[in-house]
Design an enzyme around this catalytic site. Structure first.
Site, PDB file in Angstrom:
ATOM      1  N   GLY A  37       0.958  -1.162  -0.094  1.00 57.75           N
ATOM      2  CA  GLY A  37      -0.042  -0.040   0.233  1.00 57.75           C
ATOM      3  C   GLY A  37       0.861   1.154   0.014  1.00 57.75           C
TER       4      GLY A  37
ATOM      5  N   ARG B 187       1.002  -5.076  -5.149  1.00 53.38           N
ATOM      6  CA  ARG B 187       1.308  -6.143  -4.356  1.00 53.38           C
ATOM      7  C   ARG B 187       1.345  -7.238  -5.334  1.00 53.38           C
ATOM      8  NH1 ARG B 187      -0.600  -4.326   0.357  1.00 53.38           N
ATOM      9  NH2 ARG B 187      -2.346  -2.696   0.538  1.00 53.38           N
TER      10      ARG B 187
ATOM     11  N   THR C 147       4.394   2.553   5.654  1.00 53.79           N
ATOM     12  CA  THR C 147       3.050   1.900   5.768  1.00 53.79           C
ATOM     13  C   THR C 147       2.391   2.864   6.757  1.00 53.79           C
ATOM     14  OG1 THR C 147       1.453   0.154   6.476  1.00 53.79           O
ATOM     15  CG2 THR C 147       3.718   0.038   7.419  1.00 53.79           C
TER      16      THR C 147
ATOM     17  N   ARG D 126      -5.568  -2.430   8.439  1.00 54.02           N
ATOM     18  CA  ARG D 126      -5.368  -3.885   8.343  1.00 54.02           C
ATOM     19  C   ARG D 126      -5.745  -4.666   9.611  1.00 54.02           C
ATOM     20  NH1 ARG D 126      -3.248  -6.350   4.015  1.00 54.02           N
ATOM     21  NH2 ARG D 126      -2.138  -4.430   3.251  1.00 54.02           N
TER      22      ARG D 126
ATOM     23  N   ASP E 145      -0.062   2.083   8.571  1.00 60.96           N
ATOM     24  CA  ASP E 145      -0.743   1.074   9.534  1.00 60.96           C
ATOM     25  C   ASP E 145       0.274   1.118  10.881  1.00 60.96           C
ATOM     26  OD1 ASP E 145      -2.524   0.410   7.615  1.00 60.96           O
ATOM     27  OD2 ASP E 145      -1.745  -1.318   7.120  1.00 60.96           O
TER      28      ASP E 145
ATOM     29  N   ASP F 117       5.238  -4.987   6.442  1.00 61.54           N
ATOM     30  CA  ASP F 117       5.804  -6.147   6.529  1.00 61.54           C
ATOM     31  C   ASP F 117       5.888  -7.269   5.414  1.00 61.54           C
ATOM     32  OD1 ASP F 117       3.234  -6.298   6.544  1.00 61.54           O
ATOM     33  OD2 ASP F 117       3.071  -7.336   8.498  1.00 61.54           O
TER      34      ASP F 117
ATOM     35  N   ASP G 258       2.381  -0.924  11.724  1.00 61.88           N
ATOM     36  CA  ASP G 258       2.463  -2.419  12.056  1.00 61.88           C
ATOM     37  C   ASP G 258       3.861  -3.030  11.742  1.00 61.88           C
ATOM     38  OD1 ASP G 258       1.855  -2.399   9.420  1.00 61.88           O
ATOM     39  OD2 ASP G 258       0.165  -4.073   9.574  1.00 61.88           O
TER      40      ASP G 258
END
Ligand code: F6P
Length: 329
Positions: A20, A81, A134, A180, A136, A112, A138
């Protein structure tokens, strides 16, 4: 004078953005290119992430090709992706393409999934440096990821707007933010927007009746506005809105903020941190480092072994979560 502990006088670095997109990726690309060129290295831009690498979609990058991009959202290199990278032959092919095109090292900017692709390529003798990109947040090896700050501010602003109309209509609003499987954006917005409820996958117990009871109790106490921030990883905001309305009698609407969180001009923090991380990635390569993950940890830009970085697990910030519990009333 050799530029790096390698075989050639001049290092060629490939740079790609993957997964993303995130505001600030352009600042990181710009920093990679300019730091490398400043040191006498060459840079090939790889379009559309690993997909473009496998299709040899390259563009020579100079100081000028990254002019006027630091303020732009998205990524000038495009992103994708790439399912082929999940298959065993994908990373091997990617490494062979790097060798064929004289790419000595890759800088991968992504989340990740992109890190896992980077590690697999590194097993085929290509030096890879990963930068966390990202919205996110994460990526376990770093307290900061490129784009998180901009996405947060975009979401916060959108939630403020929903709050205004919710207040006018004396409604309950469920606002779903991205992330996510992680609840970082939801938790930060929950605090920043003064939400009554924050639902995140890391902590939500799926006791919807408890939420309904709290809303009913607050309504009884005279509260007219109820804001619930729901993380994408919990989901089902529309269904939840219907059930809450039916159970409480309070008009309830769901808003899914969606992709606007991924776009827009990066904040100052995202521009500066992404620039620092891009420069750091090249410094690692010039210093002879290999297969590292760039991190921001304990207030410092640093790096660690890529395999170790990928093995790490991330929880939400428990200190902030505890605070959010006290402030949601
Ligand atoms: O990783 C960033 C992110 O925006 C997540 O928050 C979201 O789950 C996902 O990407 C959406 O991905 P796609 O662009 O493939 O729909």
């Amino acid at each position: 004078m050799g530029l790096f502990k390698g075989k050639k006088e001049t290092m060629t670095i490939g740079v790609l953005t993957s997964g993303g997109d995130a505001p600030g990726m352009n600042a990181a690309v710009r920093a990679v290119v300019r730091t490398a060129v400043h040191a006498g290295a060459k840079v090939k831009g790889i379009r559309r992430g690993y997909s473009g690498l496998l299709e040899e979609d390259f563009v020579e990058m100079t100081t000028r090709s990254v002019a006027d991009i630091i303020q732009r959202g998205g990524t000038i290199l495009y992103t994708a992706r790439c399912p082929e990278m999940m298959r065993p032959e994908g990373p091997e092919k990617a490494a062979a393409i790097c060798r064929k095109n004289g790419i000595d090292a890759l800088v991968v900017i992504g989340g990740d999934g992109s890190y896992r692709g980077a590690l697999e390529i590194s097993k085929h003798d290509i030096n890879v440096i990963a930068i966390p990109g990202t919205i996110d947040l994460d990526v376990a090896s770093s307290d900061y990821t490129i784009g998180f700050d901009t996405a947060l501010n975009t979401a916060m602003d959108a939630i403020d707007r929903v709050r205004d109309t919710s207040a006018s209509h004396e409604r309950c609003s469920i606002i779903e933010v991205m992330g996510r499987k992680a609840g970082h954006i939801a938790m930060w917005c929950g605090i920043a927007n003064g939400a009554e409820e924050i639902l995140i996958p890391e902590r939500y117990d799926y006791e919807e009746q408890a939420i309904i009871d709290r809303i009913a109790m607050r309504k009884k106490l005279g509260k007219k506005l109820h804001i619930i921030i729901n993380a994408e990883g919990v989901g089902d905001s529309n269904g939840m809105a219907k059930r809450i309305e039916a159970a409480t009698g309070l008009e309830t609407r769901a808003t899914i903020i969606g992709y606007i969180q991924r776009g827009g001009s990066p904040t100052c923090r995202d521009r500066v941190f992404a620039s620092a991380m891009g420069a750091h990635a090249v410094d690692i390569l010039l210093g002879g480092g290999s297969n590292r993950a760039v991190c921001f940890l304990n207030g410092e830009f640093t790096d660690m072994d890529l395999a170790e970085a990928i093995a790490m697990k991330k929880d939400i910030d428990t200190y902030l979560w505890d605070i959010s519990r006290k402030l949601c009333r």
